[in-house]
Design a protein around this motif. Structure first.
Motif, PDB file in Angstrom:
ATOM      1  N   PHE A 152      -2.339   1.239 -17.224  1.00 40.90           N
ATOM      2  CA  PHE A 152      -3.405   1.841 -16.436  1.00 40.90           C
ATOM      3  C   PHE A 152      -2.825   2.237 -15.071  1.00 40.90           C
ATOM      4  N   PRO A 153      -2.825   3.538 -14.726  1.00 41.38           N
ATOM      5  CA  PRO A 153      -2.278   3.969 -13.439  1.00 41.38           C
ATOM      6  C   PRO A 153      -3.070   3.378 -12.272  1.00 41.38           C
ATOM      7  N   LEU A 154      -2.366   2.987 -11.237  1.00 42.58           N
ATOM      8  CA  LEU A 154      -2.976   2.452 -10.028  1.00 42.58           C
ATOM      9  C   LEU A 154      -2.736   3.403  -8.863  1.00 42.58           C
ATOM     10  N   ALA A 155      -3.574   3.314  -7.861  1.00 40.53           N
ATOM     11  CA  ALA A 155      -3.422   4.159  -6.677  1.00 40.53           C
ATOM     12  C   ALA A 155      -2.158   3.766  -5.910  1.00 40.53           C
ATOM     13  N   GLU A 156      -1.457   4.771  -5.416  1.00 41.03           N
ATOM     14  CA  GLU A 156      -0.242   4.523  -4.645  1.00 41.03           C
ATOM     15  C   GLU A 156      -0.582   4.168  -3.204  1.00 41.03           C
ATOM     16  N   ALA A 157       0.287   3.402  -2.582  1.00 39.39           N
ATOM     17  CA  ALA A 157       0.147   3.097  -1.160  1.00 39.39           C
ATOM     18  C   ALA A 157       0.749   4.231  -0.346  1.00 39.39           C
ATOM     19  N   HIS A 158       0.257   4.398   0.858  1.00 37.26           N
ATOM     20  CA  HIS A 158       0.758   5.447   1.762  1.00 37.26           C
ATOM     21  C   HIS A 158       1.306   4.805   3.029  1.00 37.26           C
ATOM     22  N   VAL A 211      -4.171  -8.856  -7.000  1.00 39.58           N
ATOM     23  CA  VAL A 211      -3.807  -8.307  -5.687  1.00 39.58           C
ATOM     24  C   VAL A 211      -2.519  -7.510  -5.841  1.00 39.58           C
ATOM     25  N   LEU A 212      -2.576  -6.240  -5.442  1.00 35.94           N
ATOM     26  CA  LEU A 212      -1.396  -5.371  -5.461  1.00 35.94           C
ATOM     27  C   LEU A 212      -0.881  -5.227  -4.033  1.00 35.94           C
ATOM     28  N   ARG A 213       0.398  -5.567  -3.823  1.00 38.55           N
ATOM     29  CA  ARG A 213       1.004  -5.485  -2.496  1.00 38.55           C
ATOM     30  C   ARG A 213       2.097  -4.423  -2.489  1.00 38.55           C
ATOM     31  N   ALA A 214       2.114  -3.651  -1.407  1.00 39.91           N
ATOM     32  CA  ALA A 214       3.156  -2.646  -1.198  1.00 39.91           C
ATOM     33  C   ALA A 214       3.971  -3.044   0.031  1.00 39.91           C
ATOM     34  N   SER A 215       5.284  -2.930  -0.062  1.00 35.64           N
ATOM     35  CA  SER A 215       6.166  -3.313   1.041  1.00 35.64           C
ATOM     36  C   SER A 215       7.077  -2.152   1.407  1.00 35.64           C
ATOM     37  N   ASP A 216       7.340  -2.010   2.703  1.00 38.92           N
ATOM     38  CA  ASP A 216       8.308  -1.001   3.130  1.00 38.92           C
ATOM     39  C   ASP A 216       9.671  -1.662   3.302  1.00 38.92           C
ATOM     40  N   GLY A 217      10.653  -0.877   3.713  1.00 37.12           N
ATOM     41  CA  GLY A 217      12.008  -1.408   3.837  1.00 37.12           C
ATOM     42  C   GLY A 217      12.452  -1.595   5.266  1.00 37.12           C
ATOM     43  N   GLY A 218      11.506  -1.651   6.202  1.00 37.93           N
ATOM     44  CA  GLY A 218      11.857  -1.786   7.607  1.00 37.93           C
ATOM     45  C   GLY A 218      12.314  -3.191   7.948  1.00 37.93           C
TER      46      GLY A 218
END
Length: 355
Positions: A152-158, A211-218
């Protein structure tokens, strides 16, 4: 005379401006600097006087000023030092949302020498934004009959930051029924997908909170989260179950018509129409069907005619419970009629003739 001189002065200034702009266009890139975004107003950008080989007295005497191709003046020239400084705080994401490189251009005009020096300043990204989802909470509706492996596709983080400061990874927390897969799009963007890892059972768990978590690379890294609520849709995978396999009741033969003798009860773990139970007689004799009434909604068995111990002392019925689909179950009902003293003695006299 004065008006003519004033008009001539305006024409001269317009001509001068045109010449300077033309010179500015050909002077791009004479000086290049790079600064991180969000620096405080007045921060050092570059030593213009030194880099151009200009003497500070010459700068002051010949009238030096900064011109910009945009309405906003982002830079200023410090007259005493010849340093180019920021005129205000610069937000890279606001200026260059879709550009990989954020370049700001300005020019240094030395009016006494009719000279223009072009300057390009690259504004580099800092990790000043966290990944975020358009919706903080998302609901998915999945049937309990869905086969494991379904995606099931999930919304992407921005994340408005660029490069490694933008979204780099996703992580899912919840339970063993779900896992996370991440696909890479044509442009290198990451697309999260929810994977059904284990079969669902609505009767066991009707809702799953993930819970879906998005992480950056900073450095340091930033994260953003979205909640996913999975509602498990019911399938008709359960049959009605009676509270007893057999119901036994004893009633006196003088019980009034309309009385409830026994209530059979069946429950179905499904919901909605799939769990709605109706009752019918599955096996009943012709005479018993004239005596007993079954409420299809409540399961109450009541009298619709008199019962007579002397006529029939017991009745065996079979009741069926059916849900809104194709599932059903049966239970036996044994009704014993007990005798009451409702008959007077009868004397039978037979005469015998003796010859």
């Amino acid at each position: 005379m004065w008006a003519a001189e004033r008009c001539w002065s305006r024409w001269e200034r317009a001509l001068l401006c045109g010449v300077l702009v033309a010179a500015w266009e050909t002077a791009w890139g004479q000086l290049r600097y790079s600064i991180p975004e969000e620096m405080p107003k007045g921060s050092f950008v570059g030593d213009v006087a030194k880099d151009l080989g200009l003497q500070l007295p010459a700068l002051i005497d010949h009238g030096v000023r900064i011109i910009s191709e945009s309405r906003t003046q982002y830079f200023a020239l410090h007259g005493k030092t010849g340093h180019l400084v920021t005129a205000e705080r610069i937000d890279r994401e606001q200026l260059c949302r879709v550009l990989e490189k954020c370049m700001l251009r300005c020019g240094v005009i030395v009016e006494g020498e009719m000279q223009v020096y072009g300057i390009e300043v690259e504004v580099t990204d800092i990790n000043d934004n966290s990944p975020s989802f358009r919706e903080a909470e998302t609901e998915l509706r999945i049937s309990e009959t869905t086969a494991p492996g379904r995606r099931f596709p999930l919304a992407e983080a921005h994340d408005p930051d660029s490069g490694p400061n933008s979204v780099q990874s996703y992580e899912l927390s919840g339970d063993e029924h779900f896992s996370l897969a991440v696909q890479t799009g044509p442009g290198g963007d990451q697309r999260p997908e929810l994977v059904l890892a284990k079969a669902l059972d609505r009767e066991e768990v009707a809702f799953h909170e993930l819970v879906l978590r998005a992480s950056d690379g900073g450095e340091p890294g930033r994260t953003g989260a979205a909640r996913i609520r999975v509602s498990v849709l019911d399938a008709n995978d359960n049959a009605p179950v009676f509270s007893q396999a057999e119901y036994t009741v004893r009633v006196p033969e003088n019980v009034p018509v309309g009385s409830t003798l026994v209530t059979v009860t069946a429950t179905d773990a499904d919901e909605g129409l799939n769990g709605h139970v109706k009752y019918t007689f599955h096996k009943i004799s012709g005479r018993a069907s004239e005596i007993f009434h079954l409420n299809s909604e409540t399961g109450e068995i009541s009298l619709k005619d008199d019962i007579d111990f002397e006529e029939l002392s017991s009745h065996e019925l079979e009741v069926q419970a059916r849900d809104g689909g194709d599932h059903s179950n049966t239970a036996k009902v044994a009704i014993t009629v007990t005798d009451v003293n409702d008959n007077e003695p009868q004397i039978s006299i037979q005469s015998v003739q003796i010859v």
